[in-house]
Scaffold this motif. Structure first.
Motif, PDB file in Angstrom:
ATOM      1  N   MET A   1      -8.388   0.586  -0.136  1.00 32.77           N
ATOM      2  CA  MET A   1      -8.640  -0.789  -0.552  1.00 32.77           C
ATOM      3  C   MET A   1     -10.100  -1.133  -0.215  1.00 32.77           C
ATOM      4  O   MET A   1     -10.487  -1.181   0.954  1.00 32.77           O
ATOM      5  CB  MET A   1      -7.685  -1.746   0.150  1.00 32.77           C
ATOM      6  CG  MET A   1      -6.203  -1.352  -0.005  1.00 32.77           C
ATOM      7  SD  MET A   1      -5.603  -1.581  -1.689  1.00 32.77           S
ATOM      8  CE  MET A   1      -5.384  -3.346  -1.729  1.00 32.77           C
TER       9      MET A   1
ATOM     10  N   GLU B   1      -3.704   4.878  -0.869  1.00 33.76           N
ATOM     11  CA  GLU B   1      -4.752   4.341  -1.727  1.00 33.76           C
ATOM     12  C   GLU B   1      -5.735   3.535  -0.879  1.00 33.76           C
ATOM     13  O   GLU B   1      -5.343   2.838   0.055  1.00 33.76           O
ATOM     14  CB  GLU B   1      -4.135   3.464  -2.820  1.00 33.76           C
ATOM     15  CG  GLU B   1      -3.217   2.367  -2.305  1.00 33.76           C
ATOM     16  CD  GLU B   1      -2.552   1.599  -3.421  1.00 33.76           C
ATOM     17  OE1 GLU B   1      -3.238   1.316  -4.422  1.00 33.76           O
ATOM     18  OE2 GLU B   1      -1.360   1.279  -3.299  1.00 33.76           O
TER      19      GLU B   1
ATOM     20  N   ASN C   1      -8.278  -5.418  -2.283  1.00 32.79           N
ATOM     21  CA  ASN C   1      -8.994  -4.549  -3.216  1.00 32.79           C
ATOM     22  C   ASN C   1      -9.817  -5.406  -4.170  1.00 32.79           C
ATOM     23  O   ASN C   1      -9.805  -6.635  -4.095  1.00 32.79           O
ATOM     24  CB  ASN C   1      -7.999  -3.681  -3.989  1.00 32.79           C
ATOM     25  CG  ASN C   1      -8.609  -2.345  -4.392  1.00 32.79           C
ATOM     26  OD1 ASN C   1      -9.825  -2.147  -4.292  1.00 32.79           O
ATOM     27  ND2 ASN C   1      -7.776  -1.419  -4.842  1.00 32.79           N
TER      28      ASN C   1
ATOM     29  N   LYS D   1      -2.545  -6.227  -0.766  1.00 30.36           N
ATOM     30  CA  LYS D   1      -1.378  -5.376  -0.535  1.00 30.36           C
ATOM     31  C   LYS D   1      -1.080  -5.327   0.966  1.00 30.36           C
ATOM     32  O   LYS D   1      -1.981  -5.317   1.791  1.00 30.36           O
ATOM     33  CB  LYS D   1      -1.618  -3.965  -1.066  1.00 30.36           C
ATOM     34  CG  LYS D   1      -1.876  -3.918  -2.566  1.00 30.36           C
ATOM     35  CD  LYS D   1      -1.845  -2.506  -3.109  1.00 30.36           C
ATOM     36  CE  LYS D   1      -2.069  -2.492  -4.621  1.00 30.36           C
ATOM     37  NZ  LYS D   1      -1.856  -1.150  -5.215  1.00 30.36           N
TER      38      LYS D   1
ATOM     39  N   VAL E   1       0.866  -1.185   0.000  1.00 26.09           N
ATOM     40  CA  VAL E   1       0.000   0.000   0.000  1.00 26.09           C
ATOM     41  C   VAL E   1       0.899   1.231   0.000  1.00 26.09           C
ATOM     42  O   VAL E   1       1.622   1.487   0.961  1.00 26.09           O
ATOM     43  CB  VAL E   1      -0.928   0.011   1.229  1.00 26.09           C
ATOM     44  CG1 VAL E   1      -1.733   1.299   1.262  1.00 26.09           C
ATOM     45  CG2 VAL E   1      -1.867  -1.184   1.191  1.00 26.09           C
TER      46      VAL E   1
ATOM     47  N   LEU F   1      -4.389  -5.610   3.155  1.00 25.29           N
ATOM     48  CA  LEU F   1      -5.644  -5.061   2.652  1.00 25.29           C
ATOM     49  C   LEU F   1      -5.992  -5.690   1.312  1.00 25.29           C
ATOM     50  O   LEU F   1      -5.104  -6.057   0.533  1.00 25.29           O
ATOM     51  CB  LEU F   1      -5.544  -3.540   2.525  1.00 25.29           C
ATOM     52  CG  LEU F   1      -5.207  -2.798   3.832  1.00 25.29           C
ATOM     53  CD1 LEU F   1      -5.120  -1.315   3.582  1.00 25.29           C
ATOM     54  CD2 LEU F   1      -6.240  -3.093   4.911  1.00 25.29           C
TER      55      LEU F   1
END
Length: 686
Positions: free
Chosen positions: A492, A490, A549, A555, A473, A547
């Motif tokens: 997720m 970012e 996505n 990630k 991440v 995490l």
């Protein structure tokens, strides 16, 4: 070298005999009439590999071998040692001197050893010779010379061995008067400092050709060859500074009054801490605790650690200072009373020197006082970098300038996701320069943070700014112009991996495919391979810190969200910070040692979490019980429907010796091979 005259005469006669003064047959063989093949001789060391330890020394050369042979063997063994990855650095420095002094022990009395050898060789060479039929043939020129040698031989024995030489002919390594390696140091190497290395050396084909000392067979002698191993003890050291990692005193009793156990009995990583060898004194290896400690016996827990009865030097210094001040006050008061009594006993006359002394009034500069009311509060994060320990000139080169900077007007806060060490973490949206709106996770620094917390916040930005990988991440930008200061990541969509696994488990009437398990594990291993390749140690790798996505993209992160649902995953060990003990190897729990190898152990637990659909490791056990299970090598069992190969990989990650755990590169390669194999199988089925 002073040799008595009678020895010199015999030595001369012996050498004369060997040079051919007596008749030798072409096929002469020395029979076992006193001269045996187990004999040895002392020679001046002229090699190079052991020059540092044996220069100008006479060394004992065993039978059936030459100094050149030993030199070649030592060179080969030294080459193996230099290239070995199994040798601890604290042990490596003793390897060569140990081999040199083992294979080439120093002669205490080389002239007597060689005199005895050559004299006996000369006597028996000129008395007997052998032929093919093993018929003994007397070849001496006359019986007088024979009787002369036998007589001299008897005198020689009586004279040489009547003093300080303890051996008897024939001289051997075991019987000769040699300086062997000090037995105590040898046993410290074999049993404590180099236990693993010693075991490998004894079985190694190259090192075995040189030979490793059998410590139990070494004589107890004060005049021995020292390897320089010292037990780090200072009997005057009766208190400790800071956390006591440099304490070297002789206290060996815990606070409960129990006797400390010898470190080598329980410390499997003792080679990393040479201050622990040879004793049971209190120490704090690797600053693992707040003060010196030791292992003690406990009926319920078998072996536990306890702090020791050692006082902190700061407290002792304060008590000493207070005692000195008190003593000074008492002396001043006593002096005052003595002077007052003397004045009362005087005739009332004043000291002539004080008659014209003026009365001192106020200070001639007045009673002015500097106005020192300065703002000593916290330093704002957006102030100049000098305030946080970084010069302004180096700020231009700082990674902070390479990260996009935004303002609070560029972001919109939505819901709170949790709270970490620096403050709360939110879900939000970021409006970028191209007017593109992206979802972000906002890691905000709490208000009124201390200067140290602000420094740590900036340091984390600098550390993670260079991390660019598809399974990490990554940071998108920062807000440092106004509080709350923030890091933008970012977002997720599917949350953390732990919740994702639970929501896709059979309990929720769902199920992941074997290909999906491998896809998740492979992405985490590749992210960790990237981190370890850049010399980063995660320290808290777990499903909750990964995490997910859309598209099953996983990630690695470390938001450290302290939600109630994860509070049982952490345990405060010995009043230190909270630690995820269920994901930690024993060297991290006991000694606070965090390395890439400890991250590999944690990855094995994450792999177990994946195939267990987010089940808590060692579920049903308390944190102290988990520590006991890990230390006693009671590992997690194979999850249901987990392939044997994957569970075998978990076991490898949990190897007791950190150096024998697989690397992240090896793990990624295996997972990718299995993943591609599953794809081929699925394609063939289709």
């Amino acid at each position: 070298m002073n040799i008595p005259l009678r020895h010199f005469i015999i030595y001369f006669i012996a050498l004369t005999a060997l040079r051919g003064n007596f008749v030798w047959s072409k096929n002469t063989k020395i029979e076992n009439y006193g001269i045996q093949q187990s004999t040895g001789i002392c020679q001046l060391y002229n090699g190079t590999i052991c020059r540092e330890y044996l220069a100008n020394c006479y060394v004992f050369i065993a039978p059936n071998v030459t100094m050149n042979d030993l030199e070649e063997r030592l060179k080969a063994a030294h080459g193996v040692i230099k290239e070995s990855k199994d040798m601890n650095s604290n042990c490596r420095k003793y390897a060569l001197p140990s081999l040199c002094l083992s294979s080439l022990p120093i002669c205490r009395t080389p002239e007597r050893t060689n005199l005895l050898y050559f004299a006996n060789l000369a006597v028996y060479t000129n008395l007997y010779t052998g032929n093919d039929t093993r018929k003994k043939r007397f070849v001496s020129r006359d019986h007088k010379s024979t009787n002369f040698f036998l007589k001299k031989k008897s005198i020689f024995y009586d004279d040489v061995f009547s003093k300080d030489v303890s051996s008897k002919y024939p001289p051997t390594k075991e019987s000769e008067n040699l300086k062997r390696i000090c037995r105590e140091e040898c046993e410290l190497l074999e049993n404590e400092l180099c236990q693993k290395e010693y075991a490998i050396a004894k079985r190694h084909p190259v090192i075995g050709m040189v030979g490793v000392e059998e410590c139990q067979k070494l004589p107890q002698h004060k005049d021995c060859s020292s390897l320089g191993i010292t037990i780090e003890v200072d009997e005057t050291d009766d208190c400790y500074w800071q956390d006591g990692s440099r304490y070297r005193g002789i206290q060996n009793v815990s606070v409960s009054g129990k006797a400390c156990l010898r470190w080598s009995w329980l410390m499997k990583e003792i080679s990393d801490f040479p201050e622990l060898i040879g004793h049971n004194y209190c120490r704090n290896p690797g600053s693992s605790q707040n003060s010196p400690w030791c292992f003690v016996d406990d009926k319920s827990l078998d072996r536990i650690i306890e702090p020791c009865q050692v006082q902190k030097c700061a407290i002792k210094l304060w008590l000493s200072t207070a005692s000195i001040i008190l003593l000074i006050v008492v002396l001043i008061v006593a002096t005052y009373f003595i002077i007052t009594c003397k004045r009362k006993n005087s005739d009332g006359m004043k000291n002539i020197q004080n008659i014209n002394t003026p009365n001192a009034g106020n200070n001639i500069y007045g009673n002015s006082q500097l106005n020192s009311n300065q703002d000593m509060g916290r330093i704002p994060l957006n102030s100049s970098m000098e305030h946080v320990g970084m010069p302004s000139k180096s700020m231009e080169k700082s990674s902070l300038l390479r990260i996009p900077h935004f303002t609070l007007q560029d972001v919109e806060f939505f819901e709170e996701l949790g709270e970490g060490a620096f403050g709360k973490v939110y879900k939000g949206q970021l409006k970028q320069a191209n007017k593109k709106i992206v979802n972000v996770a906002i890691k905000a620094l709490k208000e009124n943070a201390s200067v140290k917390t602000q420094q740590d916040f900036r340091r984390e930005i600098e550390l993670i700014s260079d991390l660019k990988h598809q399974n990490i991440v990554c940071i998108l930008g920062v807000i440092l112009n106004k509080e709350p200061y923030c890091m933008l990541f970012e977002y997720m969509a599917n949350g953390d991996l732990h919740e994702f696994l639970i929501s896709n488990s059979p309990m929720e009437k769902k199920q992941l495919l074997q290909l999906e398990f491998l896809q998740i594990a492979m992405q985490i291993s590749e992210g960790m391979e990237y981190l370890s390749g850049h010399h980063y140690v995660h320290r808290d790798l777990a499903a909750r810190n990964c995490l997910v996505n859309e598209g099953l993209v996983v990630k690695i992160s470390d938001f450290g969200l302290s939600r109630d649902i994860y509070s049982s995953d952490y345990y405060r060990v010995q009043s230190k910070s909270l630690l995820p003990v269920r994901w930690m190897p024993s060297e991290s729990i006991l000694y606070g040692k965090f390395t890439t190898e400890s991250d590999i152990w944690s990855f094995g637990v994450v792999l177990w979490e994946i195939y267990s659909y987010g089940m808590q490791p060692y579920s049903g056990y308390s944190n102290p019980e988990v520590i006991h299970l890990i230390r006693s090598r009671q590992l997690l069992s194979c999850p249901e429907n987990c392939p044997t190969a994957v569970y075998s990989l978990m076991i490898e990650c949990w190897h007791e010796q950190a150096v024998k755990r697989p690397t992240f590169a090896d793990i990624s390669h295996r997972l990718r091979t299995w993943y591609e194999g599953h794809i081929k199988i699925d394609n063939n089925k289709a």
